[in-house]
Design a protein around this motif. Sequence first.
Motif, PDB file in Angstrom:
ATOM      1  N   LYS B  68      78.457  -6.425  64.389  1.00 32.78           N
ATOM      2  CA  LYS B  68      77.374  -6.798  65.387  1.00 32.78           C
ATOM      3  C   LYS B  68      78.055  -7.847  66.420  1.00 32.78           C
ATOM      4  O   LYS B  68      77.724  -7.331  67.592  1.00 32.78           O
ATOM      5  CB  LYS B  68      76.445  -7.592  64.674  1.00 32.78           C
ATOM      6  CG  LYS B  68      75.862  -6.948  63.277  1.00 32.78           C
ATOM      7  CD  LYS B  68      74.861  -7.802  62.611  1.00 32.78           C
ATOM      8  CE  LYS B  68      75.358  -9.012  62.217  1.00 32.78           C
ATOM      9  NZ  LYS B  68      76.259  -9.157  60.839  1.00 32.78           N
ATOM     10  N   SER B  69      78.687  -8.533  66.051  1.00 31.46           N
ATOM     11  CA  SER B  69      79.176  -9.675  67.279  1.00 31.46           C
ATOM     12  C   SER B  69      80.290  -8.673  68.102  1.00 31.46           C
ATOM     13  O   SER B  69      80.203  -9.007  69.503  1.00 31.46           O
ATOM     14  CB  SER B  69      80.050 -10.555  66.589  1.00 31.46           C
ATOM     15  OG  SER B  69      79.359 -11.418  65.830  1.00 31.46           O
ATOM     16  N   THR B  70      80.888  -7.893  67.559  1.00 29.92           N
ATOM     17  CA  THR B  70      81.955  -7.009  68.193  1.00 29.92           C
ATOM     18  C   THR B  70      81.045  -6.290  69.385  1.00 29.92           C
ATOM     19  O   THR B  70      81.506  -5.948  70.551  1.00 29.92           O
ATOM     20  CB  THR B  70      82.785  -6.131  67.699  1.00 29.92           C
ATOM     21  OG1 THR B  70      83.412  -6.925  66.394  1.00 29.92           O
ATOM     22  CG2 THR B  70      83.755  -5.310  68.506  1.00 29.92           C
ATOM     23  N   MET B 189      71.943 -12.614  72.332  1.00 29.09           N
ATOM     24  CA  MET B 189      71.710 -13.455  71.565  1.00 29.09           C
ATOM     25  C   MET B 189      72.456 -13.012  70.145  1.00 29.09           C
ATOM     26  O   MET B 189      72.101 -12.101  69.449  1.00 29.09           O
ATOM     27  CB  MET B 189      70.378 -13.830  71.263  1.00 29.09           C
ATOM     28  CG  MET B 189      69.455 -14.135  72.607  1.00 29.09           C
ATOM     29  SD  MET B 189      67.795 -14.601  72.313  1.00 29.09           S
ATOM     30  CE  MET B 189      68.035 -16.272  71.495  1.00 29.09           C
ATOM     31  N   ASP B 190      73.516 -13.467  69.925  1.00 33.46           N
ATOM     32  CA  ASP B 190      74.409 -13.298  68.793  1.00 33.46           C
ATOM     33  C   ASP B 190      74.168 -14.150  67.612  1.00 33.46           C
ATOM     34  O   ASP B 190      74.619 -15.175  67.639  1.00 33.46           O
ATOM     35  CB  ASP B 190      75.873 -13.247  69.178  1.00 33.46           C
ATOM     36  CG  ASP B 190      76.888 -12.952  67.795  1.00 33.46           C
ATOM     37  OD1 ASP B 190      76.134 -12.447  66.834  1.00 33.46           O
ATOM     38  OD2 ASP B 190      78.012 -12.740  67.852  1.00 33.46           O
ATOM     39  N   GLU B 191      73.285 -13.910  66.552  1.00 42.99           N
ATOM     40  CA  GLU B 191      73.032 -14.659  65.500  1.00 42.99           C
ATOM     41  C   GLU B 191      72.527 -16.084  65.911  1.00 42.99           C
ATOM     42  O   GLU B 191      72.844 -16.930  65.334  1.00 42.99           O
ATOM     43  CB  GLU B 191      74.096 -14.726  64.428  1.00 42.99           C
ATOM     44  CG  GLU B 191      74.512 -13.196  63.995  1.00 42.99           C
ATOM     45  CD  GLU B 191      74.918 -13.279  62.427  1.00 42.99           C
ATOM     46  OE1 GLU B 191      74.215 -14.059  61.795  1.00 42.99           O
ATOM     47  OE2 GLU B 191      75.782 -12.636  62.245  1.00 42.99           O
ATOM     48  N   ALA B 192      71.706 -16.050  67.025  1.00 43.06           N
ATOM     49  CA  ALA B 192      71.379 -17.436  67.407  1.00 43.06           C
ATOM     50  C   ALA B 192      70.582 -18.376  66.669  1.00 43.06           C
ATOM     51  O   ALA B 192      70.832 -19.454  66.905  1.00 43.06           O
ATOM     52  CB  ALA B 192      70.545 -16.915  68.764  1.00 43.06           C
TER      53      ALA B 192
HETATM   54 MG   LIG Z   1      79.103 -12.037  64.248  1.00 45.22          MG
END
Ligand SMILES: [Mg+2]
Lengths: 300, 349
Positions: B68-70, B189-192
């Motif tokens: 996901k983050s990638t 929004m990354d796992e904000a």
């Molecule tokens: Mg991540």
Amino acid sequence: METILNWLTKFPALDRESLRDIKKAIDSSFRDFSREFGESLETFFEPLLWFLVGLEKLLLATPWPIIIIIIAGLAWLGSRSIKIVVGAVISFLLIGFFGMWDDTMSTLAIISVSTLVCISLGIPLGILMARSNRMQSLVTPILDIMQTIPAFVYLIPVVMLLGIGKVPGLIAVCIYAIPPVVRLTNLGIRLVDKEALEAANAFGATYKQRLFGVQIPLALPNIFAGINQTIMMALSMVVITSMIGVAGLGVPVLRSISNQYLALGLMNGLAIVALAIIFDRVSQSYGKRLQKHRVGEQHD
Amino acid sequence: MTDLKIKIENLYKVFGANPQSMLKHIEQGISKKDMLEKHGHVLALNAINIDIPARGISVIMGLSGSGKSTLIRHINRLIEPTSGKVIIDGENILSMKKKQLLDFRRYKASMVFQNFGLHVHRTVAENAAYGLIIQGKSKNEAKKLSQKWIERVGLGGFEDHYPSQLSGGMQQRVGLARALATDAEILLMDEAFSALDPLIRTDMQDVLLDLQEELHKTIVFITHDLDEALRLGDRIAILRDGAVIQQGNPQDIIMQPANDYIADFIQDINRGRVLRIKTLMTKGKTVAGPNLVQHRTLEDALTEVASSENKACNVTDNKGEVLGSITLDQIISGLVRVKLESNTETRYH
Ligand SMILES: [Mg+2]
Ligand SMILES: Nc1ncnc2c1ncn2[C@@H]1O[C@H](COP(=O)(O)OP(=O)(O)OP(=O)(O)O)[C@@H](O)[C@H]1O
């Protein structure tokens, strides 16, 4: 049988002749080098010499009460602690009272100049190291050598190149004292919170904006710890530099070693310790104040 | 509503010493596990194709390590892909020059981070103004512009506090204000909200939905939490081992999970609170019974349908126009989970 035994008990070293030739070759080529470039190196370092001599003269010419006031002021600015200010003032009064004022001023001059040199070379170097891993793996072993090689060993080429005097002393101090500020600048920048840096990137910050806006401010406590150690190490070189003609508190110490003057050695030694403690407390509490925002009182 | 904003095309990302050399193995359909074991490279993203419409919340969901983050970092090119395209408003951002890319990040896309990514040496006001300062605005102007957002996220009065003096929820409000202040159309929004306590997390979801109602940004929201995905997402893409295994609107995913893995994933949700009557209605058929608005949940509609004479209600759009109808039986079958294929099935975790 006998030859083998011989070979085992006596290390198969180079014979004396060739060893002497090797040493001679190195010595003479370095001597040639210093004859060739010694003079231009000296002119290169001349501004540094003027600066050092000028500062020393200024410190010596300034009336002592003014120096004490300045020291008290600096201690206050750095530490914001009455205790440290009072301690510093009393130490300097005692130093003066016991007749070590002039030597102390000379020592202050060389410590200040070498610290400035270390900072202005060390911080940029640390920044470069933090930027590239290759740079880091190149510089780290050099710093290791600089810190572990006995000072006397690198004094030899420095003295051969520049003779005896203040500048070679200054260089010797810097070689010994620069590693901590380089290391801790590098480390401090590398330890900066990854997301804080990524945020800067995500908002379109350039390298410069990241460096001056995020990395250095966040690394400042570590950089300051490095500067503090650099000052301490510079102070510890005072006696050694006095051997190559640098004035200061090291000179009487050296004299008391050769003449067995216990009291003289002790007094000057204590003066060096006093300077070290003052510098240390002031710069440490300044460093702590820099990271006040990290501690943070509980929110209301 | 459905203009295409971001198009991710055939995106691959390999981490390791020589990513390009792995492309030929990828062509032969190597699995993530095999690539790691045989070649020592991590296949973080595998043939990603996602269309992200403008002005909606697109959620990308997956377990830890699914990529996901990638993936989200490819959208503003914090990470360079091994191959593929990221097309935003018709332009491939991977062909942008340095200056263009900086401007893209300054004006067009902003980001909110899992651990907030705040600058601890800056005050709340300075953090919120950061993006504007980077844009080159004067301190005064930046401060003025960002002040509105500090207040909008409910931090008025905290301008001079440092992040360490704030709770997690408040810190993320600062992160949100900083992202909103640049006026970017795209919000990443990354796992904000993942680092926040459940109650505060729900709070922040409300804040976001509230803001979105008014701002209509294109939001890409990463989460590993299904409830959060269902609550926020207009669309959901599910990521597993670096590949998208299903994407679509949440109702469709729940009604027709693409495989056992997803079925397993969604089996514990409260279907009555998530599914809407529009999803289950019979289109075009009208009944003699009361009218219900389309976006009501099954749970919400249950009593009215059950107490109606024919055990059936009409479903209308927001203006009251009848679209179709729904019966009690339909609601009840909607509440029952999809059966997993077998009981001895392998569990994916
Ligand atoms: Mg991540
Ligand atoms: N810089 C890197 N170098 C090597 N491997 C990486 C790197 N970054 C991520 N990976 C790998 O890529 C895969 C995807 O990682 P990613 O961080 O995108 O997952 P994620 O879905 O965000 O997980 P999480 O929920 O834990 O944040 C993981 O297998 C991870 O180990």
